[in-house]
Scaffold this motif. Structure first.
Motif, PDB file in Angstrom:
ATOM      1  N   ALA C  22       0.597  -1.480  -0.312  1.00  0.00           N
ATOM      2  CA  ALA C  22      -0.349   0.354   0.192  1.00  0.00           C
ATOM      3  C   ALA C  22       0.973   1.246   0.032  1.00  0.00           C
ATOM      4  CB  ALA C  22      -0.773  -0.264   1.329  1.00  0.00           C
ATOM      5  N   VAL C  25       2.057   1.570  -3.707  1.00  0.00           N
ATOM      6  CA  VAL C  25       1.192   2.464  -3.998  1.00  0.00           C
ATOM      7  C   VAL C  25       1.290   4.233  -4.545  1.00  0.00           C
ATOM      8  CG1 VAL C  25      -1.026   3.350  -4.122  1.00  0.00           C
ATOM      9  CG2 VAL C  25      -0.127   0.700  -4.098  1.00  0.00           C
ATOM     10  N   HIS C  33       2.666   1.442 -12.868  1.00  0.00           N
ATOM     11  CA  HIS C  33       3.339   0.411 -11.469  1.00  0.00           C
ATOM     12  C   HIS C  33       2.244   0.719 -10.005  1.00  0.00           C
ATOM     13  CE1 HIS C  33       7.914   0.217 -13.367  1.00  0.00           C
ATOM     14  NE2 HIS C  33       6.838  -0.101 -14.350  1.00  0.00           N
ATOM     15  N   ALA C  34       1.977   2.001  -9.460  1.00  0.00           N
ATOM     16  CA  ALA C  34       0.795   1.464  -8.938  1.00  0.00           C
ATOM     17  C   ALA C  34      -0.350   0.668  -9.126  1.00  0.00           C
ATOM     18  CB  ALA C  34       0.411   3.717  -8.807  1.00  0.00           C
ATOM     19  N   VAL C  35      -1.488   1.011 -10.376  1.00  0.00           N
ATOM     20  CA  VAL C  35      -2.421   0.074  -9.863  1.00  0.00           C
ATOM     21  C   VAL C  35      -1.416  -0.640  -9.520  1.00  0.00           C
ATOM     22  CG1 VAL C  35      -3.674  -0.546 -11.697  1.00  0.00           C
ATOM     23  CG2 VAL C  35      -2.917   1.704 -11.679  1.00  0.00           C
ATOM     24  N   LEU C  36      -0.602  -2.033 -10.659  1.00  0.00           N
ATOM     25  CA  LEU C  36      -0.096  -3.146 -10.260  1.00  0.00           C
ATOM     26  C   LEU C  36      -0.085  -3.503  -8.419  1.00  0.00           C
ATOM     27  CD1 LEU C  36       1.913  -3.586 -13.097  1.00  0.00           C
ATOM     28  CD2 LEU C  36       0.000  -4.034 -13.367  1.00  0.00           C
ATOM     29  N   LEU C  38      -1.434  -1.921  -6.220  1.00  0.00           N
ATOM     30  CA  LEU C  38      -2.532  -1.732  -5.684  1.00  0.00           C
ATOM     31  C   LEU C  38      -3.097  -3.521  -6.057  1.00  0.00           C
ATOM     32  CD1 LEU C  38      -4.283   0.361  -4.383  1.00  0.00           C
ATOM     33  CD2 LEU C  38      -6.052   0.408  -6.418  1.00  0.00           C
ATOM     34  N   VAL C  39      -3.130  -3.630  -7.389  1.00  0.00           N
ATOM     35  CA  VAL C  39      -3.293  -5.591  -7.049  1.00  0.00           C
ATOM     36  C   VAL C  39      -3.017  -6.667  -5.710  1.00  0.00           C
ATOM     37  CG1 VAL C  39      -3.217  -7.343  -8.842  1.00  0.00           C
ATOM     38  CG2 VAL C  39      -4.069  -4.586  -9.601  1.00  0.00           C
ATOM     39  N   THR C  41      -1.676  -4.554  -2.850  1.00  0.00           N
ATOM     40  CA  THR C  41      -2.592  -4.631  -1.791  1.00  0.00           C
ATOM     41  C   THR C  41      -3.909  -5.735  -2.110  1.00  0.00           C
ATOM     42  OG1 THR C  41      -2.001  -2.520  -2.425  1.00  0.00           O
ATOM     43  CG2 THR C  41      -2.894  -2.892  -0.635  1.00  0.00           C
ATOM     44  N   PHE C  42      -4.828  -5.875  -2.735  1.00  0.00           N
ATOM     45  CA  PHE C  42      -5.891  -6.081  -2.802  1.00  0.00           C
ATOM     46  C   PHE C  42      -5.901  -7.561  -2.291  1.00  0.00           C
ATOM     47  CE2 PHE C  42      -7.934  -2.635  -5.573  1.00  0.00           C
ATOM     48  CZ  PHE C  42      -8.104  -1.764  -4.984  1.00  0.00           C
ATOM     49  N   SER C  70      -9.508  -3.867 -11.178  1.00  0.00           N
ATOM     50  CA  SER C  70      -7.946  -3.807 -11.698  1.00  0.00           C
ATOM     51  C   SER C  70      -8.030  -3.010 -12.835  1.00  0.00           C
ATOM     52  CB  SER C  70      -7.235  -4.584 -11.024  1.00  0.00           C
ATOM     53  OG  SER C  70      -7.599  -5.448 -11.289  1.00  0.00           O
TER      54      SER C  70
ATOM     55  N   ILE D  25      -3.554   4.894   5.060  1.00  0.00           N
ATOM     56  CA  ILE D  25      -2.414   5.472   4.108  1.00  0.00           C
ATOM     57  C   ILE D  25      -3.850   5.780   2.478  1.00  0.00           C
ATOM     58  CG2 ILE D  25      -1.297   3.697   2.252  1.00  0.00           C
ATOM     59  CD1 ILE D  25      -0.705   2.354   4.195  1.00  0.00           C
ATOM     60  N   MET D  41      -7.694   4.829  -6.581  1.00  0.00           N
ATOM     61  CA  MET D  41      -6.883   4.281  -5.673  1.00  0.00           C
ATOM     62  C   MET D  41      -7.062   4.048  -4.415  1.00  0.00           C
ATOM     63  SD  MET D  41      -3.630   3.268  -8.465  1.00  0.00           S
ATOM     64  CE  MET D  41      -3.295   4.382  -8.670  1.00  0.00           C
ATOM     65  N   ASN D  48     -11.343  -0.982   1.668  1.00  0.00           N
ATOM     66  CA  ASN D  48     -10.868  -1.972   1.900  1.00  0.00           C
ATOM     67  C   ASN D  48     -10.894  -2.105   3.624  1.00  0.00           C
ATOM     68  OD1 ASN D  48     -10.885  -3.478  -0.739  1.00  0.00           O
ATOM     69  ND2 ASN D  48      -8.987  -3.920  -1.043  1.00  0.00           N
TER      70      ASN D  48
END
Lengths: 457, 183, 172, 111, 368
Positions: C22, C25, C33-36, C38-39, C41-42, C70, D25, D41, D48
């Motif tokens: 997180a 991100v 890269h931030a999106v990846l 985030l994935v 993190t999910f 995503s 965060i 995001m 979450n």
């Protein structure tokens, strides 16, 4: 556990029909040696994992050979038969060739993303195997939400494809990646709905229970639910990028799709991942539709997991068969087909199945009476829907009579003289759109008596 | 009714039809073909195409022949309905050949005219995109011409014997050197 | 019986990796890269759900967040101009940091201040069927309202991203 | 699914702290990012975090219907999915009209 | 203001799996749609017309094999007919019938290749190509039996054919056209003509209107698919074609699907012609004696033949010398390409590839 009358080999550890006895025996040993509590978990998990990885390794190699031989036979040629008996060493040769090839990475490529993509693409295929029931109580993880787990994992594939396409920083690759994602997301919906129909009917999401359900009612679900089988098969062949929907690496159009920049073992992993995903999906179809390890009491004599592997390769043959014969859809036809036919059919199917389950529960009728009735109705229902779609919703070609006209002498209809698209009549001498190929560009001429420079724009 | 077999129209009948439409277009009439005045060629072609008797809607073929003193652009035009074929020739000067383009009349002529320009050097004003079809732009000269790379004694040059060429001196248009004539 | 050290280790490992990804991100420069991250993190959060033995919610999380949202984010990033793909901060960065820190402090104090009535619950396994029954016994109305909301969201999203010519097409 | 007596080993406070950290965060992301998608995001992350705390309560705290926490978490997930779709549609629509997705430059209410 | 997507230039060819030989098409695409197509040819240009001016009439025959290397026999036939017309040579009866047999066999072989490659462009994994090539091999074996070569046959001479057929030719031909090929063509009908995916991919793709077909002087399956019943074997019967009864298949709306079905029907009609020809094959000489360095009288002649790609024409100008003064070939593949732009602009790339496959060009003939 119900006692099994026809047991040739008693229930001790070397009974290979159900490898859980083996792991059960090992747990006993650990408890006798009063090892730590969690050691049992670790050992059984390791055993299952080793089993699956061995299966995956074997499958990835064997399938290359099977696919090339079967497609070869379909094209009235032999397929690889030079290396080893019947060409069995051919896949090994391929693997070695790929391994010793240099792994190139485009200069401006996104290093991290570029190398993670093949791994991320392989993971879903392998992880799905963990949930499948290989024998009566032989499944690595009997998840209560088995089917949902499968759907979740297969939805990760779309992202892995994107990372591959985006990471290789190549116009064609990105083009292919975008197409594939649109296709994967579109075809996820029909496959979810098709499996939902099955969950409704068998009342459980746990795959092992589903197989027991089919064993209890003595009928594979493909007969009871023909339409979901059709829908799931077509949408999973789209998700696996296999013909007739292999848009991603449509060579005749954009060359190569998302793995155009990969070479060496990275491409090998992409190629192997495709095969592993294909086996995973056919394993799911085998479990859910054809009744995994169960086959009318055969699993007493033959080990359950052998029957299961037989069914996997039966379904896998279907995939190879379509790959060998059908031409490819165009991207918009493919997506229209998913939205206009598959999704509404899946919704209709869920409604019908819900009604059936409701009738079955309310009347409490015995399975012997109800199931044949359902089979007949569902088959009829599927047939009617397909015919209705072809008649009304399908691509209408009625206005072109298919048969040609035959003439035994020339017959030219008198047509008006067509005004050609009048280019600028008084076009300047060098033509209106003088392309960039002006003479000043220089290039080949007769230097040193040798014709220099080949044809160039 | 179309003829049983394709009939090659005599030059006279074609010439008489053309004179009816465009009086001074015909320069010479031969038994098999008609030679047109380059100036009135386009009008004659248009007349031939739209004439109900000749009905020349189908341009069978277009090519050029280098007759040393002049370059003939030969058109074979046919009528599919009446199944007859006739031939027209348009002469052009040998050094700077120029014939009006017939692309406004027949779309099929675009590529064929580009080929004639590429190999014979005949310019076609009115052509949408007159560039070389087969060879690259900076190719010196037009290979199908008789005087292309002619060696002393008028013997035709095989393609392998290329005389030396000094770059830049003759600019883009490469003039084959004729020893003895000094230029 | 000593508790399952495996589960405890799992919780702390997954928790730590989720927090790290997180943070990544926020820290990483490239938006993709931030999106990846985030994935990642999910999926980490889905792992925590499993540790809290909420299997169905974990699978739903992976399916919806890591699978669909995503891809939505990636498409949105692809459609917007590449110029804005730097994961830059606005001028409001410092105050945001302070605010987040303060909020964290308050919440942690509250966590340790109140005495939660911990249920001495032994075996706690939720089966999908029990969850389903829980859904329909008291929560039928919210369930239907949620479906209406999803349809409204879908229609809204489609209309918002329509091109002029498509709109013209429909209008004509 | 896995036999566990979590009580004695992972106190509820640790799980809640994890949720709180994730929420912080997410808040930081939402407030500080220049790109609209960065803000989205952040919002997803906050949702979450809320889910984690909900499930922690449903797992630990005494209550007549322990599964309510999970039901509520699923509702949060569906709403978040809908919200993400609409928000990204908005971002794309804004980009189409204003050529940019930076929060700083989209501060004029009049179109 | 729609989402701006800047046009991308995509090169299709020259080393592209689906173009037939070294043919390059530069397409400007916007998203999926093609906005502009530019054709670049010349990679296989051997300037045969210049070379032909330095060789005797008989030495020029091998050039015709290497132009349309998939239909060598018909090109040979066209060239020999034009020289015979120029020099006024008559061809014995047996030679004329043999010429018809081999021309029709060549049509079957070329159409097999065209159909297989077309379906391959639609995306089928080389399966149809394997089947159509298997049938083409059988025809090429017959060629090898008579003239020693499979593709560059160089079989026809001015005044007749090079060799008489060996004894085992006729039984092999009889077995091929009566027991083997008819069932193969039935297979194609069931497999390909009714295939829904090909229907979806090929219907309404690359449409040519009848007016445009005539105006762009198209020929062969391109012209017949637009609805114009024009076949040189009927319109201008050469080499005894008027004795045979056969039909011309004609399509309705000039799309790629019609062209594919027309090629399959034409193969069946060729079988009919060969059966009738074998039936009336007379005895006698297979060639009239013609001096090797024949010197036809000064003059010019244009004759044309129906090759599988369209109308192949030979315009031969002679000045009385041993070598032709001017030797021009009307290449159907080149002229059929003049409508490529009208057919592909506005469609997707996948359709452009399918359209190019349906035109069935042969780059050897385009570039000469």
């Amino acid at each position: 556990m119900t006692p099994r009358p026809l047991t040739l080999i008693t229930d001790n550890w070397y009974d290979i029909r159900d490898l859980s006895n083996l792991s059960g025996k090992i747990e006993e040993l650990i408890r006798d040696a009063n090892g730590p509590h969690w050691a049992v978990w670790v050992v059984s998990a390791l055993l299952g994992a080793i089993g699956i990885v061995a299966f995956i390794g074997g499958v990835a190699i064997i399938n290359i050979w099977i696919e090339r031989r079967v497609v070869g036979r379909m094209q009235s040629r032999l397929g690889p038969n030079r290396l080893g008996p019947f060409g069995l060493l051919q896949p090994l040769a391929d693997a070695i060739k790929l391994m010793q090839k240099e792994v190139l990475q485009p200069k401006a490529a996104d290093g991290l993303v570029f190398s993670i993509a093949p791994i991320a693409f392989t993971v879903p295929g392998i992880v799905i195997m963990a949930v499948l029931p290989w024998g009566r109580n032989m499944s690595l993880a009997r998840l209560d939400v088995g089917i949902l787990f499968i759907l979740a994992m297969s939805s990760l594939g779309a992202l892995a494809v994107f990372t591959g396409g985006y990471g290789s920083n190549n116009k064609y690759a990105l083009f292919g990646a975008m197409r594939v994602i649109a296709m994967l997301v579109t075809y996820e919906i029909p496959s979810v709905l098709a499996l939902l129909g099955l969950v409704l009917f068998s009342g459980t999401m746990d795959l092992a229970d589903m197989v027991l359900f089919q064993e209890k009612f003595w009928i594979p679900l493909v007969l009871v639910q023909p339409l979901p089988f059709l829908i799931y098969f077509i949408s999973s062949s789209a998700e696996l990028n296999r013909t007739p929907a292999d848009l991603a690496e449509a060579e005749s159009e954009i060359a190569g799709g998302y793995h155009v920049e990969y070479s060496g073992m990275k491409f090998g992993l992409f190629y192997a991942a495709e095969l592993i995903n294909a086996v995973a999906i056919s394993a799911i179809i085998a479990t859910v539709f054809l009744g995994g390890w169960w086959f009318y009491k055969l699993d007493e004599l033959v080990p359950g997991w052998m029957i299961f592997i037989g069914k996997i390769y039966a379904v896998y043959f279907l995939f190879v068969w379509t790959r060998g014969t059908l031409p490819r859809f165009r991207i918009d036809q493919l997506l229209a087909f998913a939205w206009k036919w598959m999704t509404p059919m899946a919704f209709a199917n869920i409604i019908v199945v819900a009604a059936e389950v409701l009738i079955w529960d309310e009347t409490g009728a015995s399975a012997g009476l109800v199931l044949p009735l359902y089979i007949a109705f569902n088959m009829l229902f599927a047939g009617v829907l397909i015919v209705a779609w072809v008649r009304f919703m399908g691509p209408r070609f009625s206005r072109f009579p298919d048969r040609l006209r035959y003439f035994d002498r020339i017959d030219v209809p008198s047509l008006p003289a067509m005004r050609a698209p009048a280019p600028a009549a008084a076009a300047p001498k060098s033509g209106s759109g003088a392309p960039a190929r002006s003479a000043s560009e220089g290039g080949g001429d007769l230097r040193g008596g040798r014709l220099v420079g080949g044809p160039r724009p | 009714m179309p003829h049983a077999a394709t009939v090659m129209l005599a030059g006279a009948t074609v010439a008489e039809r053309i004179r009816a439409a465009v009086p001074d277009a015909v320069r010479e009439v031969a038994p098999q073909w008609v030679v047109l005045e380059p100036s009135a060629a386009f009008e004659a072609m248009a007349a031939v195409r739209d004439d109900e008797l000749l009905d020349g809607k189908y341009l069978v073929e277009l090519c050029s022949v280098d007759q040393i003193t002049r370059i003939d652009v030969v058109y074979h035009i046919a009528s599919l309905a009446q199944n007859h074929l006739f031939e027209l020739k348009v002469p052009a000067d040998h050094e700077h050949p120029e014939v009006p383009s017939v692309t406004p009349l027949w779309v099929g002529a675009t590529l064929q005219e580009r080929e004639v320009y590429d190999l014979m050097g005949v310019r076609f004003p009115g052509h949408p995109e007159l560039t070389r079809l087969f060879l690259w732009d900076s190719f010196p000269g037009h290979p199908l011409r008789k005087d292309f790379l002619a060696l002393p004694g008028g013997q035709k040059a095989g393609l392998s014997q290329f005389p030396k060429q000094i770059v830049g001196e003759t600019g883009g248009e490469f003039r084959p050197r004729r020893p003895g004539t000094g230029e | 019986m000593i508790t399952d050290t495996g589960i405890v280790i799992a919780f702390y490992v997954i928790g730590a990796s989720t927090v790290v990804s997180a943070l990544m991100v926020a820290a990483v420069r490239n938006l993709i890269h931030a999106v990846l991250f985030l994935v990642i993190t999910f999926t980490g959060v889905a792992g925590i759900y499993i540790v809290l033995s909420a299997d169905f919610v974990a699978m739903a999380q992976v399916l919806i967040y890591a699978g669909a949202i995503s891809v939505l984010l990636v498409f949105a990033v692809m459609l917007t101009p590449t110029g804005d793909r730097r994961n830059a901060e606005t001028s409001f960065q410092a105050p945001a940091l302070v605010l987040a820190g303060l909020l964290l402090a308050v919440v942690v104090f509250v966590i340790y201040d109140t005495d939660w009535r911990i249920a001495s619950r032994g075996q706690f396994t939720t089966t999908a069927s029990s969850l389903g029954r829980a859904f329909f016994s008291p929560y039928v109305v919210p369930f239907e309202v949620a479906s209406v909301l999803l349809v409204a969201a879908m229609v809204g999203a489609i209309i918002l991203t329509q091109d002029e010519d498509e709109e013209a097409g429909h209008a004509a | 699914m896995l036999p566990e007596v979590l009580l004695a080993t992972v106190p509820l406070e640790h799980v809640l702290i994890l949720g709180a950290i994730l929420f912080a965060i997410g808040l930081y992301l939402a407030l500080s990012k220049r790109n609209a998608i960065g803000v989205l995001m952040g919002i997803e992350l906050m949702l979450n975090a809320v889910n984690v705390t909900l499930l922690a309560f449903s797992r630990y705290v005494v209550s007549p219907r322990p599964l309510d926490g999970q039901v509520f978490a699923i509702f949060v997930i569906t709403v978040a999915a809908g919200e993400a779709a609409v928000a990204l549609a908005l971002a794309v629509a804004i980009y189409r009209h204003r050529e940019t997705v930076n929060i700083d430059e989209i501060d004029v209410l009049r179109w | 203001m729609p989402i701006k997507s800047e046009p991308v230039e995509v090169n299709i060819g020259p080393q592209h799996p689906s173009t037939h030989g070294v043919f390059r098409m530069v397409a400007m695409i916007d998203g999926e749609r093609i906005t502009d197509v530019k054709m670049i040819v010349g990679y296989l240009h051997r300037s045969m017309e210049k070379l032909a001016e330095e060789r005797t009439y008989t030495q020029n025959i091998p050039f015709t094999d290497r132009m349309d290397y998939l239909a060598a026999m018909t090109s040979n036939l066209g060239y020999c007919l034009s020289v015979e017309k120029l020099a006024g040579i008559d061809v014995p009866e047996r030679a004329q019938v043999l010429r018809v047999i081999f021309a029709e066999l060549q049509r079957i072989a070329s159409h097999c290749m065209a159909t297989g490659a077309f379906i391959n462009d639609c995306g089928a994994w080389q399966t149809p190509v394997m089947y159509t090539f298997r049938d083409r091999e059988k025809v090429l074996d017959l060629f090898e039996m008579t003239c020693g070569a499979r593709i560059t046959t160089n079989y026809m001479r001015i005044g007749g054919v090079a060799f008489d057929v060996p004894d085992e030719f006729l039984p092999a031909l009889d077995m091929l056209i009566n027991d083997d090929l008819p069932f193969r063509f039935e297979e194609y009908d069931q497999l390909l003509v009714g295939n829904e995916i090909i229907l979806m991919r090929a219907r309404d793709v690359g449409v040519v209107s009848p007016e445009m077909a005539i105006n762009a002087s198209l020929s062969g399956p391109m012209l017949r698919s637009a609805g114009i019943a024009w076949d040189l074997r009927k319109a201008d019967p050469y080499s005894g074609y008027d004795q045979y009864t056969f039909e011309i298949p004609v399509g309705y709306n000039g799309d790629s699907y019609d062209r594919m079905v027309i090629r399959i029907e034409e193969m069946k009609q060729s079988l009919r012609i060969i059966r009738q020809a074998v039936h009336i094959l007379p005895g006698g000489p297979h060639k009239t004696e013609v001096p090797l360095a024949i010197r036809p009288p000064a003059g010019e002649a244009y004759s044309r033949v129906e090759s599988p790609k369209g109308e192949v024409g030979f315009y031969v100008v002679s000045d009385g010398g041993a070598a032709p003064y001017r030797w021009h070939v009307r290449a159907p593949s080149l002229i059929n390409l003049s409508v490529l732009k009208e057919m592909t602009v506005g469609q997707t790339i996948a359709d452009a590839i399918v359209t190019l496959g349906s035109i069935d060009i042969n780059v050897g003939e385009v570039d000469r």
